[in-house]
Design an enzyme around this catalytic site. Structure first.
Site, PDB file in Angstrom:
ATOM      1  N   ASP A 100      35.402  51.863  57.674  1.00 17.17           N
ATOM      2  CA  ASP A 100      36.224  52.294  56.537  1.00 17.17           C
ATOM      3  C   ASP A 100      36.287  53.818  56.395  1.00 17.17           C
ATOM      4  O   ASP A 100      37.345  54.381  56.068  1.00 17.17           O
ATOM      5  CB  ASP A 100      35.695  51.687  55.228  1.00 17.17           C
ATOM      6  CG  ASP A 100      36.194  50.261  55.032  1.00 17.17           C
ATOM      7  OD1 ASP A 100      36.756  49.678  55.991  1.00 17.17           O
ATOM      8  OD2 ASP A 100      36.024  49.711  53.911  1.00 17.17           O
TER       9      ASP A 100
ATOM     10  N   ASN B 267      41.389  47.919  57.497  1.00 20.94           N
ATOM     11  CA  ASN B 267      41.370  47.076  56.292  1.00 20.94           C
ATOM     12  C   ASN B 267      40.601  47.794  55.187  1.00 20.94           C
ATOM     13  O   ASN B 267      39.922  47.161  54.369  1.00 20.94           O
ATOM     14  CB  ASN B 267      40.739  45.714  56.592  1.00 20.94           C
ATOM     15  CG  ASN B 267      41.084  44.691  55.523  1.00 20.94           C
ATOM     16  OD1 ASN B 267      41.897  44.968  54.631  1.00 20.94           O
ATOM     17  ND2 ASN B 267      40.460  43.520  55.575  1.00 20.94           N
TER      18      ASN B 267
ATOM     19  N   ASP C 166      31.866  43.097  44.326  1.00 19.74           N
ATOM     20  CA  ASP C 166      31.313  43.059  45.688  1.00 19.74           C
ATOM     21  C   ASP C 166      29.906  42.458  45.699  1.00 19.74           C
ATOM     22  O   ASP C 166      29.611  41.547  46.485  1.00 19.74           O
ATOM     23  CB  ASP C 166      31.291  44.465  46.297  1.00 19.74           C
ATOM     24  CG  ASP C 166      32.696  45.013  46.537  1.00 19.74           C
ATOM     25  OD1 ASP C 166      33.669  44.261  46.297  1.00 19.74           O
ATOM     26  OD2 ASP C 166      32.835  46.170  46.943  1.00 19.74           O
TER      27      ASP C 166
ATOM     28  N   GLU D 208      38.962  41.156  51.649  1.00 20.45           N
ATOM     29  CA  GLU D 208      38.978  41.062  53.107  1.00 20.45           C
ATOM     30  C   GLU D 208      39.486  39.713  53.596  1.00 20.45           C
ATOM     31  O   GLU D 208      40.032  39.575  54.680  1.00 20.45           O
ATOM     32  CB  GLU D 208      37.589  41.333  53.665  1.00 20.45           C
ATOM     33  CG  GLU D 208      37.230  42.812  53.777  1.00 20.45           C
ATOM     34  CD  GLU D 208      36.891  43.476  52.471  1.00 20.45           C
ATOM     35  OE1 GLU D 208      37.320  43.002  51.395  1.00 20.45           O
ATOM     36  OE2 GLU D 208      36.206  44.516  52.499  1.00 20.45           O
TER      37      GLU D 208
ATOM     38  N   HIS E 277      32.866  41.594  56.273  1.00 20.94           N
ATOM     39  CA  HIS E 277      31.484  42.088  56.338  1.00 20.94           C
ATOM     40  C   HIS E 277      30.574  41.443  55.296  1.00 20.94           C
ATOM     41  O   HIS E 277      29.420  41.125  55.575  1.00 20.94           O
ATOM     42  CB  HIS E 277      31.485  43.618  56.161  1.00 20.94           C
ATOM     43  CG  HIS E 277      32.210  44.114  54.931  1.00 20.94           C
ATOM     44  ND1 HIS E 277      31.785  45.164  54.173  1.00 20.94           N
ATOM     45  CD2 HIS E 277      33.343  43.667  54.309  1.00 20.94           C
ATOM     46  CE1 HIS E 277      32.620  45.357  53.171  1.00 20.94           C
ATOM     47  NE2 HIS E 277      33.570  44.470  53.239  1.00 20.94           N
ATOM     48  N   ARG E 278      31.107  41.231  54.086  1.00 20.61           N
ATOM     49  CA  ARG E 278      30.225  40.689  53.021  1.00 20.61           C
ATOM     50  C   ARG E 278      29.936  39.199  53.228  1.00 20.61           C
ATOM     51  O   ARG E 278      28.926  38.693  52.747  1.00 20.61           O
ATOM     52  CB  ARG E 278      30.799  40.952  51.631  1.00 20.61           C
ATOM     53  CG  ARG E 278      30.913  42.421  51.354  1.00 20.61           C
ATOM     54  CD  ARG E 278      30.994  42.819  49.907  1.00 20.61           C
ATOM     55  NE  ARG E 278      31.425  44.202  49.849  1.00 20.61           N
ATOM     56  CZ  ARG E 278      30.645  45.261  50.129  1.00 20.61           C
ATOM     57  NH1 ARG E 278      29.381  45.084  50.439  1.00 20.61           N
ATOM     58  NH2 ARG E 278      31.129  46.484  50.090  1.00 20.61           N
TER      59      ARG E 278
ATOM     60  N   LYS F  86      32.444  47.245  59.122  1.00 18.70           N
ATOM     61  CA  LYS F  86      33.360  47.801  58.106  1.00 18.70           C
ATOM     62  C   LYS F  86      32.614  48.760  57.186  1.00 18.70           C
ATOM     63  O   LYS F  86      33.125  49.826  56.839  1.00 18.70           O
ATOM     64  CB  LYS F  86      33.997  46.664  57.292  1.00 18.70           C
ATOM     65  CG  LYS F  86      35.079  47.159  56.324  1.00 18.70           C
ATOM     66  CD  LYS F  86      35.786  45.996  55.636  1.00 18.70           C
ATOM     67  CE  LYS F  86      37.040  46.443  54.898  1.00 18.70           C
ATOM     68  NZ  LYS F  86      36.803  47.049  53.613  1.00 18.70           N
TER      69      LYS F  86
HETATM   70  O1  LIG Z   1      37.246  51.651  44.287  1.00 18.78           O
HETATM   71  C1  LIG Z   1      36.439  51.181  45.086  1.00 18.78           C
HETATM   72  O2  LIG Z   1      35.700  51.907  45.788  1.00 18.78           O
HETATM   73  C2  LIG Z   1      36.330  49.733  45.200  1.00 18.78           C
HETATM   74  C3  LIG Z   1      36.815  48.926  44.207  1.00 18.78           C
HETATM   75  C4  LIG Z   1      36.678  47.450  44.229  1.00 18.78           C
HETATM   76  O3  LIG Z   1      37.954  46.890  44.482  1.00 18.78           O
HETATM   77  P1  LIG Z   1      38.921  46.263  43.313  1.00 18.78           P
HETATM   78  O4  LIG Z   1      39.170  47.321  42.326  1.00 18.78           O
HETATM   79  O5  LIG Z   1      40.127  45.879  44.103  1.00 18.78           O
HETATM   80  O6  LIG Z   1      38.177  45.104  42.738  1.00 18.78           O
HETATM   81  C5  LIG Z   1      35.701  46.976  45.305  1.00 18.78           C
HETATM   82  O7  LIG Z   1      35.845  45.603  45.519  1.00 18.78           O
HETATM   83  C6  LIG Z   1      35.899  47.719  46.594  1.00 18.78           C
HETATM   84  O8  LIG Z   1      34.994  47.291  47.590  1.00 18.78           O
HETATM   85  C7  LIG Z   1      35.652  49.180  46.402  1.00 18.78           C
HETATM   86  C1  LIG Z   2      36.675  44.762  48.845  1.00 16.00           C
HETATM   87  C2  LIG Z   2      36.069  45.546  49.707  1.00 16.00           C
HETATM   88  O1  LIG Z   2      36.649  46.541  50.422  1.00 16.00           O
HETATM   89  P1  LIG Z   2      37.983  47.409  50.209  1.00 16.00           P
HETATM   90  O2  LIG Z   2      37.502  48.803  49.928  1.00 16.00           O
HETATM   91  O3  LIG Z   2      38.709  47.318  51.497  1.00 16.00           O
HETATM   92  O4  LIG Z   2      38.761  46.863  49.067  1.00 16.00           O
HETATM   93  C3  LIG Z   2      34.614  45.377  49.983  1.00 16.00           C
HETATM   94  O5  LIG Z   2      34.030  46.292  50.608  1.00 16.00           O
HETATM   95  O6  LIG Z   2      34.020  44.370  49.582  1.00 16.00           O
END
Ligand SMILES: O=C(O)C1=C[C@@H](OP(=O)(O)O)[C@@H](O)[C@H](O)C1
Ligand SMILES: C=C(OP(=O)(O)O)C(=O)O
Length: 447
Positions: A53, A98, A327, A355, A399-400, A425
């Site tokens: 990422d 992703n 998460d 994901e 990954h989770r 990821k």
């Molecule tokens: O802003 C961020 O860093 C994130 C927000 C969350 O997503 P959502 O806002 O879509 O729930 C989380 O699931 C993602 O892994 C990271």
């Molecule tokens: C939802 C996740 O990732 P993303 O930042 O791609 O949304 C995650 O890391 O669980």
């Protein structure tokens, strides 16, 4: 690049103890990288996560002409030459994999900067909705064309039209908080002199991630006002004088805290994660409080968190509203396999557009261990079986799924994980760190 086997077996975990440092937070790393690029002047970032990422973010910034230099002797140290929002390259094709934290914020930055850009990602990224963000950006004059399907990647971004007197926009908070984060991060640099008011429509999910964004903006010199359902962002310059240190990843920490809570001995030292603690700006540290509600013994330090099993030895199920920890909530689902009674997770509707469809995936995989799993639009319940069954689990390029399901080995069974490489990821050496903390059952003739 690190290589992974097609299948990785985690043998039954007999005990776990020790201390484990966390890699940098994915969410903080990608925000800090973009903020450094939008800043005026040079920023030194320390403790940056090195994983898919963050590679997608660094690679994209470089394609935009931003200098992103990795210290060869210390690959978590990265120096970025800020361009104050004027990307030197005005025409580029970016591949965001992703990575939601790269895709959404870069879409906003480039759409508001204007230019000629093509943004795409993996197949799943093309299925993850971004329409609400596009509506807000277009209302601010951005030109964005969806090349396949309205509201989804791939996108073509063009020059921005000037919209006179436009100092506010509406955005839905119900699908992803990343849309609001994306607007917030770019607003100081690309708004008019009067700044921008961002009005959130509907309930804002994953709010701690937006609060994290506001904190990082502040740490880069810009104060935005938070009124709950609206934010006021001034027109301002980002600047960071001293090096920025990224915290350890709190979502990644949840697997190790769960390990400490699920594996004895009860009088042992437990598992301590370092690099993230009481003073964290990540909402996912709240996972430790959920674990405590399940009976675990938790201790906090400024820069560490520790988990031990309950004195009784066994965690118990809880009802958990997970709207603020989407998460780490996946870790709770896996713990449900081994907690007495029923574990019910609500507020996880956003799992459907991450994901993979995580509600469906979790239901399918947890069931393989013999658990009774029920689901609805935005909830999931797990009732642990009398005795877990060993299982081979699919990971859905998520990954989770891999990391949380590895914990089933704490229930005394072997877990065969398909495509374990999906952890790249956000946590490429997850399995090595896990192996460093556990004693597993010896191989027998049956293996
Ligand atoms: O802003 C961020 O860093 C994130 C927000 C969350 O997503 P959502 O806002 O879509 O729930 C989380 O699931 C993602 O892994 C990271
Ligand atoms: C939802 C996740 O990732 P993303 O930042 O791609 O949304 C995650 O890391 O669980």
């Amino acid at each position: 690049m690190k290589t992974f086997p097609e299948v990785l077996t985690v043998r039954p975990i007999l005990s776990a103890a020790g201390e484990v440092p966390m890699p940098g937070s994915k969410s903080i790393s990608n925000r800090a990288l973009l903020l450094a690029a939008l800043s005026s002047g040079r920023t030194e970032l320390k403790g940056i996560l090195r994983a898919d990422d963050t590679e997608r973010m660094m690679e994209s910034l470089r394609k935009l002409g931003v200098s992103v230099e990795i210290d060869e002797g210390n690959p978590e140290s990265v120096t970025v030459e800020g361009c104050g929002g004027r990307f030197p390259v005005r025409s580029a094709e970016l591949f965001l994999g992703n990575a939601g934290t790269a895709a959404r914020p870069l879409t906003a930055a480039l759409a508001l900067a204007g230019g000629s850009y093509l943004l795409d990602g993996v197949e799943r990224m093309r299925e993850r909705p971004i329409g609400d963000l596009l509506v807000a950006l277009r209302s601010l004059g951005a030109e964005i064309e969806c090349l396949n399907r309205e509201g989804y990647f791939p996108l073509r971004i063009g020059e921005r039209r000037s919209v006179s007197g436009k100092a506010s926009c509406h955005i839905s908070g119900e699908v992803s908080s990343q849309f609001i984060t994306a607007l917030l991060l770019s607003s100081p640099v690309y708004s008019g002199p009067e700044g921008l008011e961002i009005i959130v429509d509907g309930h804002l999910i994953s709010r701690p991630y937006v609060l994290m964004t506001l904190k990082l903006m502040e740490q880069f010199g810009v104060h935005a006002e938070d009124q709950g359902d609206r934010f006021f962002v001034p027109h301002a310059e980002y600047r960071r004088g001293n090096p920025y240190l990224v915290e350890g990843d709190a979502s990644g920490a949840s697997y190790f805290l769960a390990l400490g809570a699920l594996s004895g001995p009860a009088d042992g030292p437990g598992v301590r994660v370092t690099g993230v603690g009481r003073d964290s700006i990540q909402g996912d540290v709240q996972f430790a409080a959920f674990l405590e509600r399940m009976g675990a013994r938790i201790a906090w330090g400024e820069n560490w968190i520790e988990a031990r099993p309950p004195v009784s030895g066994k965690l118990h199920g809880i009802h958990a509203d997970c709207t603020e920890i989407p998460d780490a909530a996946m870790t709770l689902a896996a713990i449900g396999l081994m907690a007495e009674g029923e574990t019910v997770l609500t507020g996880i509707g956003s799992w459907r557009v991450k994901e993979t469809d995580r509600i469906a995936a979790m239901q399918a995989e947890l069931s393989k261990f013999g658990a009774d799993v029920k689901t609805g639009d935005d909830w999931l319940s797990v009732t642990s079986p009398q005795k877990l069954l060993p299982a081979e689990v699919s990971t859905y390029k998520d990954h989770r799924m891999a990391m949380s399901l590895s914990l089933a080995a704490c229930g005394g069974v072997s877990v065969r994980i398909l495509d374990p490489g999906c952890v790249s990821k956000t946590f490429p050496d997850y399995f090595e760190r896990l192996a460093g903390l556990v004693k597993t059952a010896p191989l027998t003739d049956k293996d």
